[in-house]
Scaffold this motif. Structure first.
Motif, PDB file in Angstrom:
ATOM      1  N   ASP A   1     -33.729  18.082 -35.332  1.00 47.18           N
ATOM      2  CA  ASP A   1     -34.880  18.164 -34.754  1.00 47.18           C
ATOM      3  C   ASP A   1     -34.833  16.807 -34.213  1.00 47.18           C
ATOM      4  OD1 ASP A   1     -38.026  19.506 -34.505  1.00 47.18           O
ATOM      5  OD2 ASP A   1     -37.612  17.634 -33.909  1.00 47.18           O
TER       6      ASP A   1
ATOM      7  N   TYR B   1     -37.598  17.898 -44.196  1.00 47.88           N
ATOM      8  CA  TYR B   1     -37.531  17.232 -42.682  1.00 47.88           C
ATOM      9  C   TYR B   1     -36.871  15.807 -42.952  1.00 47.88           C
ATOM     10  CZ  TYR B   1     -38.672  21.423 -40.366  1.00 47.88           C
ATOM     11  OH  TYR B   1     -38.806  22.803 -39.862  1.00 47.88           O
TER      12      TYR B   1
ATOM     13  N   VAL C   1     -32.544  18.905 -41.062  1.00 52.21           N
ATOM     14  CA  VAL C   1     -33.292  19.902 -42.030  1.00 52.21           C
ATOM     15  C   VAL C   1     -32.651  20.116 -43.172  1.00 52.21           C
ATOM     16  CG1 VAL C   1     -34.567  21.838 -41.720  1.00 52.21           C
ATOM     17  CG2 VAL C   1     -34.627  20.311 -39.559  1.00 52.21           C
TER      18      VAL C   1
END
Lengths: 375, 305
Positions: free
Chosen positions: A300, A238, A289
């Protein structure tokens, strides 16, 4: 034996009388409350040798056998239903469906982390994808320093319990030093049970500033995910893009979707628009990601700082539901439970199975009490 | 719409099954097939309960139930006995057909029966009669409810069992009975089949029921009525979760009933081990066998919820 008049009795008292047994028979006087002392009017006293008393006992036992069912029923009436059922038909039990294994695994994870007795955050989520709604998903977040004993060993012991594949375990152990926080993740549905361990890096303000200046992302989470029911495991990175403006986030969202899912892109941008009406875009946390082993391409967007509630994005959620062909009643049943909860973050894009998806995280609570140290 | 305050507390009542015959054939009857061999409580047992209550004042209300208690000719006598023993309220659970005779209503009221829990299975005659298997039963039940309007000391409760045959009519049931002034509480019981499978195809998905049930709750509350939903997942009720009330009074019944009852297998849920709900019966065995675990929509209550 001579016949005698029958004298009714509803009470008796036994006593040793020398070498024999004495039994006083009589009747209860009045109708006392259970807590009141009982008064008995004694009408007869019978004294018998021990051997006679033993014969009497045997005969009484035989005499009661025909009434056993009635007596058992009377006793059962005072019991709770489950106990009464057992008393009425000992040894018989009904057939229950096989327990849902994902429920048991989720409970075990919650129990293992909860038993550490340290502050942690519990956050549930839902996933929407084509024709599918999943709600049995959650994250547990802890500060690494709060984990008792050796944090790495304790964390990996939990993963071992859930059969983390050796390759993932080695990688997690090798990288554990980066973790300011750890997140245990869980997803369960009839086809798969996915366990996850996220190691969250301690990114300093200076490091974030340097990344922003260089227009480069910084690794925030390294995640290890494996399926308990299928032979599947991935490592996910991430990458945080600190301090992006709203237009920069919008541009990056377009790159994630690569013009392949315009409806989903519009929905993601719709949430961004709502968020930047509440706070500066630079205060949002935008992640992308990477999963080198898969085709996953997703983002995200953490919007907890906006203090929005799930109900505030209802129109967007309705469009998502429609986009993915989720039955309205099914979605409404879930939505009505979570609409008063705080909105956390939205993940979306193309998942590792190639499907367009959104994950909505909501309602984070601090357990066993709120820990302001957790984001 | 805020929920009206509860009127009846289960622990204040004792419920005694005094008759196991019925003249309806409701498809959802939970004692169908057991009525032939379950034994009703004897008059002596009822007298013992009355004696106990006279001594202890443990309960304020007695519910006479069965199958159909109005088939007992001595029902007024039973009520008088209970009243004499200090029960402040005597309730009957009934399909209400005999109440269509206003003189009979008067007899019951004069004997001290002041609460009537009446089964209304649907909102119109065609559906109700199809469910009960007896033509004309709806009209007689409604006439009975209307007859009870004449007696100011009476409280009326209704019970509608939620099945595949009835769930769409829940709001209509509320509307159909909106004119009744004595109707103070409406109950909606999600069907359970007393076995591990839904052989009669009566169980309906909670997700399908939900909009109708919540509408019925809202409509009934708008009329100032207390609503109790039973055997429905607490989480799914969302803001209406306060309508869930699975409480039951102490039931005095042939203990042979309980092994049958336990075949329902309540308290099953994917989240059972960690959900903080305290009033929920979860899913039952037949439901799970038919619809699965609903991991797509059930959300557990967190410990701090």
């Amino acid at each position: 034996m001579n016949t005698t008049d029958a004298v009714p009795a509803d009470a008796f008292k036994l006593a040793l009388d020398g070498q024999g047994i004495a039994i006083d028979f009589g009747k209860l006087e009045g109708t006392p409350l259970p807590s009141d002392p009982v008064t008995i009017s004694v009408s007869d006293r019978v004294v018998m040798p021990v051997l006679t008393a033993r014969r009497l006992l045997i005969w009484l036992d035989d005499a009661l056998k025909p009434h056993a069912g009635t007596l058992r029923a009377e006793q059962a009436k005072a019991l709770a239903p489950a106990d009464a059922a057992l008393a009425a038909r000992p040894g018989q039990s009904s057939q229950r469906p096989l327990a849902d294994i994902s429920g048991e695994k989720a409970a075990q994870l919650l129990r293992m982390v909860g038993e550490w007795g340290v502050p942690h955050q519990y956050e549930r989520s839902l996933r929407l994808s084509a024709g599918s709604l999943q709600a049995n998903r959650f994250l547990l977040t802890l500060n690494t320093r709060d984990i008792p004993g050796d944090p790495s060993a304790r964390t990996l012991a939990v993963c071992d319990y859930f059969a983390m594949p050796p390759t993932l375990r080695q990688a997690a152990e090798a990288n554990f030093a980066m973790a300011k926080c750890v997140h245990f993740g869980f997803e369960g549905d009839p086809q798969s049970i996915i366990c996850k361990l996220y190691l969250e890096s301690a990114v300093s303000a200076q490091e974030a500033h340097r990344a922003r200046t260089a227009n480069q992302p910084v690794l925030l989470h390294l995640a290890f995910k494996w399926d308990l029911l299928r032979d599947a495991a991935v490592t996910t990175r991430y990458l945080w893009h600190p301090g992006l403006s709203a237009s920069e986030i919008a541009t990056r969202l377009a790159q994630v979707y690569r013009d392949q899912q315009p409806a989903s892109l519009a929905l993601a941008r719709g949430l961004l628009d709502l968020a930047v009406q509440k706070v500066a875009a630079e205060s949002l946390q935008y992640l992308e990601v990477e999963e080198p082993e898969t085709a996953r391409r997703s983002f995200d967007l953490n919007i907890y700082t906006t203090k929005l509630f799930v109900r505030d994005v209802q129109p967007l959620l309705a469009r998502m539901r429609e986009h993915f062909g989720i039955r309205p009643g099914q979605f409404q049943a879930l939505y009505d439970q979570i609409k008063p909860m705080a909105l956390g973050h939205l993940a979306g894009g193309v998942h590792r199975n190639g499907k367009d998806f959104f994950n909505l995280y909501y309602g984070a609570v601090g357990l066993p009490h709120f820990n302001s140290g957790l984001r | 719409m805020a929920a009206p305050a509860k009127l009846f507390v289960p622990r204040d009542y004792v419920e005694v099954t005094v008759h196991f015959k019925c003249n309806l054939k409701c498809v959802h009857c939970m004692i169908e097939g057991t009525m032939d061999w379950l034994r009703p409580e004897s008059n002596e047992q009822l007298a013992r309960i009355c004696d106990e209550n006279a001594r202890t004042h443990r309960w304020t209300g007695l519910t006479l139930t069965g199958a159909e208690v109005t088939l007992r000719a001595d029902l007024p006598d039973l009520a008088r006995t209970a009243r004499a023993a200090g029960f402040r309220h005597v309730r009957i659970q009934t399909h209400g057909m005999r109440l269509a005779d206003v003189d009979y209503c008067r007899d019951l009221v004069d004997a001290g029966i002041d609460e009537y829990l009446v089964s209304v299975t649907a909102a119109d005659a065609a559906d109700h009669d199809a469910i009960t298997g007896v033509p004309g039963s709806f009209d007689r039940t409604v006439r009975g409810l209307e007859n009870l309007e004449r007696f100011p000391q009476v409280s009326v409760l209704t019970n509608t069992v939620i099945t595949n045959r009835s769930y769409r009519q829940l709001p209509a049931v509320v509307r159909r009975l909106a004119h009744l002034q004595r109707l103070v509480q409406m109950e909606f019981w999600s069907y359970w089949p007393m076995r591990e499978t839904d052989d009669k195809d009566l169980i309906v998905s909670h997700v399908a029921v939900l909009p109708y049930l919540r509408q019925a709750i809202a409509d009934a509350r708008a009329l100032g009525r207390v609503v109790e939903a039973k055997n429905f997942p607490e989480c799914l009720l969302g803001p209406d979760r306060d309508a869930l009330d699975n409480g039951q009074p102490k039931l005095v019944i042939d203990p042979e009933f309980w092994p049958e009852f336990m075949r329902n297998g309540f308290h099953q849920c994917v989240h059972r081990q960690y959900c903080a709900a305290r009033n929920c019966l979860g899913l039952n065995t037949a439901y799970v066998n038919k619809y699965g675990w609903h991991g797509d929509v059930l959300v557990p209550f967190s410990p701090e919820a």
